[in-house]
Scaffold this motif. Structure first.
Motif, PDB file in Angstrom:
ATOM      1  N   ARG A   2       0.829  -1.201   0.000  1.00 38.94           N
ATOM      2  CA  ARG A   2       0.000   0.000   0.000  1.00 38.94           C
ATOM      3  C   ARG A   2       0.862   1.247   0.000  1.00 38.94           C
ATOM      4  O   ARG A   2       0.564   2.220  -0.695  1.00 38.94           O
ATOM      5  N   ALA A   3       1.943   1.231   0.788  1.00 41.50           N
ATOM      6  CA  ALA A   3       2.814   2.397   0.811  1.00 41.50           C
ATOM      7  C   ALA A   3       3.403   2.643  -0.564  1.00 41.50           C
ATOM      8  O   ALA A   3       3.587   3.784  -0.986  1.00 41.50           O
ATOM      9  N   ALA A   4       3.715   1.567  -1.296  1.00 44.58           N
ATOM     10  CA  ALA A   4       4.240   1.713  -2.651  1.00 44.58           C
ATOM     11  C   ALA A   4       3.232   2.405  -3.541  1.00 44.58           C
ATOM     12  O   ALA A   4       3.573   3.275  -4.349  1.00 44.58           O
ATOM     13  N   ALA A   5       1.969   2.025  -3.410  1.00 45.34           N
ATOM     14  CA  ALA A   5       0.924   2.637  -4.233  1.00 45.34           C
ATOM     15  C   ALA A   5       0.773   4.118  -3.911  1.00 45.34           C
ATOM     16  O   ALA A   5       0.589   4.948  -4.802  1.00 45.34           O
ATOM     17  N   SER A 119      -2.331 -24.117   6.707  1.00 44.88           N
ATOM     18  CA  SER A 119      -3.398 -23.304   6.139  1.00 44.88           C
ATOM     19  C   SER A 119      -3.659 -22.159   7.111  1.00 44.88           C
ATOM     20  O   SER A 119      -4.149 -22.380   8.212  1.00 44.88           O
ATOM     21  N   LEU A 120      -3.306 -20.945   6.702  1.00 43.87           N
ATOM     22  CA  LEU A 120      -3.288 -19.816   7.635  1.00 43.87           C
ATOM     23  C   LEU A 120      -4.257 -18.707   7.228  1.00 43.87           C
ATOM     24  O   LEU A 120      -4.440 -18.422   6.045  1.00 43.87           O
ATOM     25  N   ASP A 121      -4.834 -18.084   8.215  1.00 45.61           N
ATOM     26  CA  ASP A 121      -5.636 -16.882   8.005  1.00 45.61           C
ATOM     27  C   ASP A 121      -4.693 -15.788   7.504  1.00 45.61           C
ATOM     28  O   ASP A 121      -3.709 -15.457   8.180  1.00 45.61           O
ATOM     29  N   PRO A 122      -4.955 -15.203   6.319  1.00 45.20           N
ATOM     30  CA  PRO A 122      -4.034 -14.189   5.784  1.00 45.20           C
ATOM     31  C   PRO A 122      -3.912 -12.954   6.657  1.00 45.20           C
ATOM     32  O   PRO A 122      -2.927 -12.207   6.533  1.00 45.20           O
ATOM     33  N   ASN A 123      -4.879 -12.737   7.551  1.00 41.51           N
ATOM     34  CA  ASN A 123      -4.821 -11.584   8.450  1.00 41.51           C
ATOM     35  C   ASN A 123      -4.439 -11.972   9.877  1.00 41.51           C
ATOM     36  O   ASN A 123      -4.452 -11.128  10.775  1.00 41.51           O
ATOM     37  N   GLY A 124      -4.107 -13.253  10.080  1.00 36.90           N
ATOM     38  CA  GLY A 124      -3.764 -13.726  11.409  1.00 36.90           C
ATOM     39  C   GLY A 124      -2.349 -13.373  11.819  1.00 36.90           C
ATOM     40  O   GLY A 124      -1.522 -12.961  11.005  1.00 36.90           O
ATOM     41  N   SER A 125      -2.051 -13.575  13.084  1.00 39.29           N
ATOM     42  CA  SER A 125      -0.748 -13.196  13.629  1.00 39.29           C
ATOM     43  C   SER A 125       0.390 -14.033  13.055  1.00 39.29           C
ATOM     44  O   SER A 125       1.494 -13.526  12.842  1.00 39.29           O
ATOM     45  N   ALA A 136      -1.999 -10.352   1.354  1.00 41.10           N
ATOM     46  CA  ALA A 136      -3.013 -10.108   0.330  1.00 41.10           C
ATOM     47  C   ALA A 136      -2.844  -8.758  -0.349  1.00 41.10           C
ATOM     48  O   ALA A 136      -3.353  -8.546  -1.452  1.00 41.10           O
ATOM     49  N   GLN A 137      -2.125  -7.832   0.289  1.00 36.82           N
ATOM     50  CA  GLN A 137      -1.890  -6.524  -0.315  1.00 36.82           C
ATOM     51  C   GLN A 137      -0.674  -6.517  -1.223  1.00 36.82           C
ATOM     52  O   GLN A 137      -0.433  -5.539  -1.939  1.00 36.82           O
ATOM     53  N   ALA A 138       0.083  -7.610  -1.208  1.00 33.68           N
ATOM     54  CA  ALA A 138       1.297  -7.672  -2.012  1.00 33.68           C
ATOM     55  C   ALA A 138       0.970  -7.895  -3.475  1.00 33.68           C
ATOM     56  O   ALA A 138      -0.067  -8.455  -3.819  1.00 33.68           O
ATOM     57  N   GLY A 139       1.853  -7.464  -4.341  1.00 34.83           N
ATOM     58  CA  GLY A 139       1.694  -7.737  -5.755  1.00 34.83           C
ATOM     59  C   GLY A 139       1.571  -6.480  -6.594  1.00 34.83           C
ATOM     60  O   GLY A 139       1.166  -5.420  -6.119  1.00 34.83           O
ATOM     61  N   TYR A 141      -0.395  -5.917  -9.258  1.00 37.55           N
ATOM     62  CA  TYR A 141      -1.748  -5.513  -9.644  1.00 37.55           C
ATOM     63  C   TYR A 141      -2.380  -4.606  -8.592  1.00 37.55           C
ATOM     64  O   TYR A 141      -3.022  -3.608  -8.915  1.00 37.55           O
ATOM     65  N   ASN A 142      -2.208  -4.964  -7.340  1.00 35.97           N
ATOM     66  CA  ASN A 142      -2.758  -4.154  -6.267  1.00 35.97           C
ATOM     67  C   ASN A 142      -2.100  -2.784  -6.240  1.00 35.97           C
ATOM     68  O   ASN A 142      -2.761  -1.756  -6.016  1.00 35.97           O
ATOM     69  N   MET A 143      -0.798  -2.759  -6.483  1.00 30.22           N
ATOM     70  CA  MET A 143      -0.068  -1.498  -6.522  1.00 30.22           C
ATOM     71  C   MET A 143      -0.625  -0.591  -7.623  1.00 30.22           C
ATOM     72  O   MET A 143      -0.912   0.596  -7.392  1.00 30.22           O
ATOM     73  N   ALA A 144      -0.820  -1.136  -8.817  1.00 29.20           N
ATOM     74  CA  ALA A 144      -1.311  -0.339  -9.936  1.00 29.20           C
ATOM     75  C   ALA A 144      -2.748   0.125  -9.705  1.00 29.20           C
ATOM     76  O   ALA A 144      -3.112   1.254 -10.057  1.00 29.20           O
ATOM     77  N   LYS A 145      -3.568  -0.741  -9.115  1.00 27.43           N
ATOM     78  CA  LYS A 145      -4.964  -0.387  -8.856  1.00 27.43           C
ATOM     79  C   LYS A 145      -5.062   0.790  -7.897  1.00 27.43           C
ATOM     80  O   LYS A 145      -5.807   1.759  -8.141  1.00 27.43           O
ATOM     81  N   MET A 146      -4.333   0.735  -6.790  1.00 26.20           N
ATOM     82  CA  MET A 146      -4.376   1.821  -5.826  1.00 26.20           C
ATOM     83  C   MET A 146      -3.733   3.079  -6.400  1.00 26.20           C
ATOM     84  O   MET A 146      -4.152   4.201  -6.094  1.00 26.20           O
TER      85      MET A 146
END
Length: 249
Positions: A2-5, A119-125, A136-139, A141-146
Motif C-alpha cells: 500500500r505504501a508503494a501505491a 493453512s493460515l488466516d491471511p490476516n492472522g498473527s 493479500a496486499q502484495a503484488g 496488480y494491487n499497486m497499480a490499482k491503488m
C-alpha cells in the motif's frame, strides 16, 4: 504494497500535472510522465506476470535480512505463488488465491519444518509475523490499482504537487529511471509515517526495478528490488495448485 501505491500516486499525480508547482519548480519532463503512464497501461493489459523479488523490511527496531523469492501472479484468479530462493527461509513456498483454499494461505516450509502444509488466516498473527502488511496486499496488480485511484484523487485536489526528483542508475543490470519524493502525504492505513520514497522503473519495459521507503525520522523501512521480469509467463491454474508436482507442498 500500500505504501508503494501511495508513493506512486504522489509521484504520478505530480508527473501528470502540466502546471507549475507552488514553489515555482518546472513541470515534470514528458519522458517521466510517459514512463509512469506506460507502467499503468502495461499492468492493466497483463493477464499474468512473473518476477524475482528481493524484499527487506524493518520490523520494530531491526532491519530484517533481505529475502529473495520468485513471485508468480495471475490477475483473473487473484492468485499468488511465492517461493523463497535463498536463505533465510530458502525453499519456503506459499500460495494465496481469493477463490481457493477457503481464502487461506497455503504455506510449506523446507526441511523438517515441511512435514505438513499449513493453512493460515491471511490476516492472522502467524501469517503477519515478519511482514509490515498483509500478504493479500502484495503484488503489482494491487499497486497499480491503488495508484490509479490515488492519482484521480490527487488530480481532483486543489493542492498542487511538487515534481519528484529524478535520477538514472542501473539496478541489477536494468537501466532505470528513479523518481524520489521527500514530501509524502500522511495516510492512516500506512504501517508507519512515511517520510520519503524512491521508485525506479526499467526504462525499456516500465516495470519497477527498485522501491525504497523511509520513516519520517529518516530510517530506511522498506527496500524492494525486482529483476528477471516475465510479462508473458503463460501461467495456468496448476501454477497455484498445491498438488503441482513441481512444488513441494
Amino acid at each position: 504494497m500500500r505504501a508503494a501505491a501511495l508513493c506512486l500516486a504522489a509521484i504520478a499525480a505530480s508527473a501528470s500535472a502540466s502546471a507549475l508547482a507552488s514553489d515555482g519548480a518546472a513541470p515534470v519532463a514528458p519522458d517521466v510522465r510517459a514512463l509512469v503512464q506506460k507502467f499503468v497501461d502495461t499492468v492493466d493489459a497483463l493477464p499474468a506476470l512473473q518476477v524475482v523479488m528481493v524484499k527487506q523490511q524493518r520490523i520494530g527496531a531491526e532491519l530484517n535480512p533481505a529475502e529473495t523469492l520468485l513471485l508468480k501472479q495471475q490477475k483473473s484468479s487473484d492468485c499468488r505463488y511465492m517461493k523463497w530462493l535463498a536463505e533465510p527461509h530458502k525453499g519456503r513456498e506459499l500460495i494465496l488465491c481469493s477463490g481457493r483454499y477457503d481464502g487461506k494461505i497455503q504455506v510449506h516450509e523446507s526441511g523438517l519444518l515441511g512435514i505438513a502444509t499449513l493453512s493460515l488466516d491471511p490476516n492472522g498473527s502467524t501469517a503477519s509475523k515478519g511482514n509490515l502488511r498483509p500478504i493479500a496486499q502484495a503484488g503489482i496488480y494491487n499497486m497499480a490499482k491503488m495508484l490509479k485511484t490515488n492519482i484521480a484523487k490527487r488530480q481532483a485536489s486543489a493542492q498542487p504537487e511538487a515534481p519528484p526528483q529524478t535520477s538514472e542508475r542501473v539496478v541489477d543490470g536494468q537501466a532505470s529511471l528513479c523518481l524520489r519524493s521527500d514530501t509524502m502525504g500522511s495516510d492512516d492505513k500506512a504501517p508507519y509515517p512515511v517520510g520519503a520514497a524512491e521508485l525506479c522503473f526499467d526504462k525499456a519495459i516500465a516495470m519497477p526495478t527498485e522501491v525504497q521507503f523511509w520513516h519520517q525520522d529518516g530510517r530506511l523501512m522498506e527496500h524492494y528490488r525486482f529483476r528477471e521480469w516475465n510479462l508473458k509467463p503463460g501461467l495456468t491454474d496448476a501454477d497455484f495448485d498445491t498438488k503441482n508436482k513441481a512444488y513441494d507442498f
